[in-house]
Scaffold this motif. Structure first.
Motif, PDB file in Angstrom:
ATOM      1  N   MET A   1      22.827  10.071 -55.456  1.00 52.82           N
ATOM      2  CA  MET A   1      23.702  10.587 -56.504  1.00 52.82           C
ATOM      3  C   MET A   1      25.158  10.397 -56.089  1.00 52.82           C
ATOM      4  N   GLY A   2      25.445  10.634 -54.811  1.00 55.89           N
ATOM      5  CA  GLY A   2      26.788  10.387 -54.307  1.00 55.89           C
ATOM      6  C   GLY A   2      27.180   8.933 -54.496  1.00 55.89           C
ATOM      7  N   ALA A   3      26.261   8.036 -54.205  1.00 50.46           N
ATOM      8  CA  ALA A   3      26.561   6.613 -54.348  1.00 50.46           C
ATOM      9  C   ALA A   3      26.845   6.245 -55.800  1.00 50.46           C
ATOM     10  N   LEU A   4      26.040   6.793 -56.708  1.00 46.86           N
ATOM     11  CA  LEU A   4      26.263   6.492 -58.122  1.00 46.86           C
ATOM     12  C   LEU A   4      27.602   7.068 -58.574  1.00 46.86           C
ATOM     13  N   CYS A   5      27.923   8.273 -58.111  1.00 46.82           N
ATOM     14  CA  CYS A   5      29.208   8.873 -58.478  1.00 46.82           C
ATOM     15  C   CYS A   5      30.368   8.083 -57.888  1.00 46.82           C
ATOM     16  N   VAL A   6      30.218   7.608 -56.663  1.00 46.61           N
ATOM     17  CA  VAL A   6      31.264   6.770 -56.074  1.00 46.61           C
ATOM     18  C   VAL A   6      31.485   5.533 -56.929  1.00 46.61           C
ATOM     19  N   ALA A   7      30.382   4.895 -57.326  1.00 40.32           N
ATOM     20  CA  ALA A   7      30.505   3.684 -58.150  1.00 40.32           C
ATOM     21  C   ALA A   7      31.220   3.995 -59.456  1.00 40.32           C
ATOM     22  N   ALA A   8      30.842   5.108 -60.076  1.00 37.24           N
ATOM     23  CA  ALA A   8      31.407   5.444 -61.377  1.00 37.24           C
ATOM     24  C   ALA A   8      32.878   5.841 -61.255  1.00 37.24           C
ATOM     25  N   VAL A   9      33.159   6.768 -60.334  1.00 37.10           N
ATOM     26  CA  VAL A   9      34.538   7.250 -60.201  1.00 37.10           C
ATOM     27  C   VAL A   9      35.457   6.120 -59.768  1.00 37.10           C
ATOM     28  N   SER A  10      35.008   5.306 -58.823  1.00 36.98           N
ATOM     29  CA  SER A  10      35.923   4.279 -58.335  1.00 36.98           C
ATOM     30  C   SER A  10      36.191   3.232 -59.413  1.00 36.98           C
ATOM     31  N   ALA A  11      35.175   2.880 -60.211  1.00 33.19           N
ATOM     32  CA  ALA A  11      35.428   1.919 -61.293  1.00 33.19           C
ATOM     33  C   ALA A  11      36.443   2.483 -62.284  1.00 33.19           C
ATOM     34  N   LEU A  12      36.248   3.741 -62.671  1.00 33.18           N
ATOM     35  CA  LEU A  12      37.162   4.327 -63.654  1.00 33.18           C
ATOM     36  C   LEU A  12      38.571   4.465 -63.099  1.00 33.18           C
ATOM     37  N   VAL A  13      38.686   5.034 -61.914  1.00 33.05           N
ATOM     38  CA  VAL A  13      40.021   5.273 -61.353  1.00 33.05           C
ATOM     39  C   VAL A  13      40.729   3.951 -61.056  1.00 33.05           C
ATOM     40  N   TYR A  14      39.950   2.979 -60.562  1.00 35.57           N
ATOM     41  CA  TYR A  14      40.583   1.709 -60.255  1.00 35.57           C
ATOM     42  C   TYR A  14      41.124   1.044 -61.517  1.00 35.57           C
ATOM     43  N   VAL A  15      40.345   1.097 -62.589  1.00 37.39           N
ATOM     44  CA  VAL A  15      40.800   0.486 -63.843  1.00 37.39           C
ATOM     45  C   VAL A  15      41.992   1.253 -64.401  1.00 37.39           C
ATOM     46  N   VAL A  16      41.956   2.562 -64.295  1.00 38.06           N
ATOM     47  CA  VAL A  16      43.038   3.343 -64.878  1.00 38.06           C
ATOM     48  C   VAL A  16      44.330   3.203 -64.072  1.00 38.06           C
ATOM     49  N   ILE A  17      44.269   3.420 -62.756  1.00 34.38           N
ATOM     50  CA  ILE A  17      45.525   3.325 -62.014  1.00 34.38           C
ATOM     51  C   ILE A  17      45.489   2.389 -60.797  1.00 34.38           C
ATOM     52  N   GLY A  18      44.314   2.238 -60.183  1.00 36.24           N
ATOM     53  CA  GLY A  18      44.272   1.488 -58.927  1.00 36.24           C
ATOM     54  C   GLY A  18      44.826   0.082 -59.059  1.00 36.24           C
ATOM     55  N   PHE A  19      44.335  -0.650 -60.072  1.00 36.73           N
ATOM     56  CA  PHE A  19      44.794  -2.027 -60.172  1.00 36.73           C
ATOM     57  C   PHE A  19      46.287  -2.114 -60.439  1.00 36.73           C
ATOM     58  N   ALA A  20      46.794  -1.169 -61.171  1.00 43.12           N
ATOM     59  CA  ALA A  20      48.230  -1.184 -61.473  1.00 43.12           C
ATOM     60  C   ALA A  20      49.052  -1.226 -60.191  1.00 43.12           C
ATOM     61  N   TRP A  21      48.564  -0.586 -59.144  1.00 40.37           N
ATOM     62  CA  TRP A  21      49.309  -0.540 -57.883  1.00 40.37           C
ATOM     63  C   TRP A  21      48.914  -1.651 -56.918  1.00 40.37           C
TER      64      TRP A  21
END
Lengths: 438, 438, 438
Positions: free
Chosen positions: B52-72
């Motif tokens: 479950m942690g792994a799935l949450c990592v995949a989900a959170v990191s995809a969302l956060v990266y698209v929202v702000i990570g790539f911008a930086w």
């Protein structure tokens, strides 16, 4: 991308065809994912049966689809049986040769469609498996899959993807681009999902699921690790499915595959997290099985429109799917007393419908929105008003000829021992039901 | 391949872009592999939580990266915030739009980078998971992953891959080609590995890991079959990661992918075997878990330089990684009393550093070796001297706001029951701890 | 496709080379599949050992093949050691450099062959693993794999795929196109399968397998879910294997890959179903393990001819394989008292031979059928009459130097504890043998 287009095949460069071919080879991972989820969400005493059912679904659907299914599905822009209504011609069934005789099996779009469909009909066939967990006989699984792969699926797929009347709604009636469903939210998922609903009704609930007062008991899945692993494989497979479908059925250019992959992933991510949050709020703790169902629901909802969604819209499509899947699963269980162990109806039917609507609501396809809404609604009405009764009727008839539900002893003993003669885990100590954590 | 090059994007033919895209689709298998290894190396009572942690990592990191990570993070050869020092401009953070707004998501190198990074930030996020096994709360996992995907990772990735100051060391200071890290030995693995170290320190060791005298107890993984299966998937995923990374960040021609695949496989093979031999010599028997760690360590070490190694050099890089991983894991546990259940620090941080050095030591990049050594060392110094304190500080702050370690009852009860309300294997009989084979 | 062709390398466009490369990256999934099947069909007390064996096979075979195997296999149309008989030159061993020194590792067909072979020699090496389950020492597994990857495999592969004398039968003796074996029914599967037979003979049956009267006992696999999951991965991997092999060794055009994928899937499907039906008829219930074996047998049989079969012919090839595998497995166990826990001999050797014959019987290769029959028969005679004695002899010699079978205590204790010092599932309660469901 002009509106009111005639259904047509894409014209691929060699590079595009190779890309599409390789994307198709990702699709079986979606099947592996669903099989793992089915098996993991079921009981340990039916775990081998669940995987065996998945393998049989894959085998029967490939054979039946190649022998007769494709003949009736066909591809766009080829002659089919058509009815003339109001001066327009409406295709209803294709007339390709049985057993692919004489067809060129190369990198042409129509050959690629055959390959993709051989895999995706198996995907549709795995959906009812999870509704029938722990009580659906293996022989009936094979026969029911043959009906799906040989009749229900090809019929609707001809209408939506084979140049049939739903695809013609754009040209014939000016309804946007006609029914749009790139990766099969309707054509694969809802078709499979309404078949799952039919199967749960025909089989009835598992013994011990509902008390005398009608209260459902929780029957937890026997291996949550496999369930969550299945989500990862499903995600990979769905990227292939959504991309190849959009290339073959919506003629999107290869460059869109990047957008499709991002949108598919975002949908799954936001849907899985939404389901985790909703179960956290309702039950005090995030539920792993429902989070997995949310993840899959996001993939299901992404299929129709992934090629036309901005990333932010994909997050919305997914988030709604994740909320829907938890609420509907509860509603089906508590209000309608439907015992759907894997949640196939809420995941595949309900979120598939939501995905089809998403094309009109959030899609960016550059067509008259009102017309597109109507086209999508006509497609959904056909799925619920025609395909559901058809698949219910076929499976009801099958049940008359060959009882689909296992005998009482079978259910008490477990499907593995009763139908296969051996358990999935013969060396492990397994609790009796009374010791189950609930 | 001339030295002192300015950081730039590759210019891809359509075929190269399609190849790169499809290689990127292999990367999620690396995530599946790490998730299986994490779950299998942990306790059965936390197995669902690990997945479950792994799935949450995949989900959170995809969302956060698209929202702000790539911008930086950004990509090379695009405007960024830069400091002018000694008459040269040094980029430190990108200025792309949030939520990918307005970016073309097609087969262009920058769009492919977004897709690759969406997957590889998840890979980095899974590394600390294995250090936090059996005691890291799910909410904290999500929050910590958001910090990684939204801040730590994009920052260093801008410097190394987005045209920032580490990449500019070649042109600005004449240090070889600047910091070279094709598949992310530093940018993915060390960033994840130092975060894992921060997490183990902040969480502290598992209850029962160290006796009152400080002697560590062995807590064997609960499912070694899953651990070793994970190695195979990781191998497949890493081939995609190393190839796509080298194409996008080092502009290698598509033909190099064959060499990269051979080198990646040889590295994993020699590292796995080396770990088996070392544990055979030390403990009298080859240790399956450490062999798996060796296999992954070989993959980690291969990433930076796979495009520039002769096959024989790849065998050396792997062999050293396999020896290192066993020795360092012991050192951390016995000397520093660090409880890192999955060995993330030795596998990802230490062997990642070794991989980065391998570029200068064994790489065949045709540049001034002394300058390249310096560039690699500056990169490593930045990872250890800046990124580690940064990620430690962020996670320490997070721990003030939201305690990262589960409460005592949670650890005694197991993460599955305590945090998810249900075990991963509810039907199986599980030993109490006193019966554990050790 | 003209008859009597000289063995040659294909000439690939860049697109074809990229397609072939990506198909090769599917092959490791076949290895993952076989590893899962091996582990699942064995006992729980040897489950980690089985997976560890698979990882060691992959590692050792990659290293040995790169160091010496390829040097002796080589590729078509390059100088080799040849004997002149009856005025014709017959190649028997290649003369490439050790450790790939000086070879261009790019998108050229010969570099792609190296990559494909590095993965497929591992596949061949995994076949004997399942025959040696529960009693084959890890050190012996590594040594025996080295003999396979360094000697037996490259020798036959040179003859069949490297332009050697079997490939030259077409040009030199007018026997059709020479020995034809696109995906390795003979070169991978039979070579692995006869090695498996040698291993079962050298190791002898498991303790308790045969009663004093010689009656075999059923020793059920410990995890049927993993076995059936392995089938799905194998199916995906085999599509890559058959396609890449046909492109590289038979110079088929890329468009044939669609046909190959359809044929491969149909073969597996009909073979799996045939095995289910045959076991249903014989034992009253379909047997899950034998159905899995049937599925794999269909893949094995598909390899040689998939590029030349019409879909209907593929169904026949698969159906026969599924029947064969069940009957032969019984015959070996009851009549010849061979204890082959995973059925490797019937699945890989017998159905591999059947696949090789299928080229002449059902293939559509447009060549003189009588000549092609003869070429295929010469190949089979070589496999059974030369390669089998060779591999038996090498493994017999190895057994003199380093006993291959584990000591008695090891077998009683289980391979995991005895050889690795820890069980695969240390937290789970496991039955004693007396409680096993049979």
């Amino acid at each position: 991308m002009t509106p009111f287009v005639a259904p047509s095949l894409p014209s691929f460069s060699e590079v595009s065809a190779v890309l599409c071919l390789l994307l198709i080879f990702l699709v079986p991972f979606a099947g592996a994912g669903l099989a793992l989820i089915n098996s993991g969400l079921g009981r340990s005493r039916s775990a081998a049966h669940a995987m065996m059912g998945a393998l049989c679904v894959a085998a029967v659907s490939a054979l039946v689809y190649v022998v007769i299914g494709f003949a009736w599905q066909g591809v766009a822009a080829r002659p089919d049986h058509a009815l003339t209504i109001a001066g327009k011609s409406w295709g209803w069934i294709a007339t390709e040769p049985f057993f692919l005789r004489g067809l060129r099996l190369d990198l042409s779009p129509s050959a690629l469609i055959i390959l993709l469909q051989m895999f995706s009909v198996a995907l549709a066939g795995m959906i009812p498996l999870s509704s029938g967990s722990d009580r659906w006989r293996l022989g009936a699984i094979c026969a029911s899959t043959a009906l799906l792969a040989g009749c229900t699926y090809p019929l609707f797929a001809h209408w939506a993807w084979g140049g049939g009347w739903l695809a013609q709604l754009g040209l014939n009636s000016g309804l946007g681009r006609g029914f749009v469903d790139g990766g099969g939210s309707g054509t694969i998922q809802v078709v499979g999902g309404v078949t799952a609903l039919a199967i749960t009704w025909i089989l009835g609930p598992r013994r011990g699921k509902f008390s005398a007062e009608g209260m459902p008991a929780a029957l937890p899945g026997h291996n949550v690790v496999l369930v969550l692993l299945g989500c990862v494989f499903a995600g990979i497979g769905w990227i292939g499915l959504n991309s190849a479908g959009a290339m073959l059925f919506l003629s999107v250019e290869p460059g869109r595959v990047v957008l499709i992959a991002i949108d598919t992933t975002l949908c799954a991510a936001s849907s899985g997290l939404a389901a985790a949050v909703v179960t956290r709020v309702r039950f005090g703790r995030p539920d792993a099985s429902l989070t997995a169902n949310g993840w899959i629901a996001g993939l299901v909802a992404s299929s129709a429109a992934a090629a036309f969604l901005k990333p932010a819209a994909a997050v919305i499509v997914g988030g709604v799917a994740g909320i829907l899947v938890v609420l509907v699963a509860d509603f089906l269980e508590f209000q309608l007393a439907i015992d759907d162990p894997g949640g196939a109806v809420s995941v595949h039917a309900v979120c598939g419908v939501w995905g089809v609507l998403g094309v009109a609501l959030l899609g960016d396809a550059g067509v008259s929105v009102a017309g597109q809404w109507l086209a999508q609604l006509v497609g959904i009405a056909t799925l619920l008003g025609f395909i559901f009764p058809l698949t219910y009727g076929l499976n009801w008839l099958l049940d008359r000829v060959y009882r689909q539900r296992v005998r009482r002893e079978g259910e008490l003993q477990g499907m593995d021992l009763f139908e296969l003669g051996a358990g999935a885990y013969p060396e492990f100590d397994i609790h009796g039901d009374d010791l189950l954590q609930r």
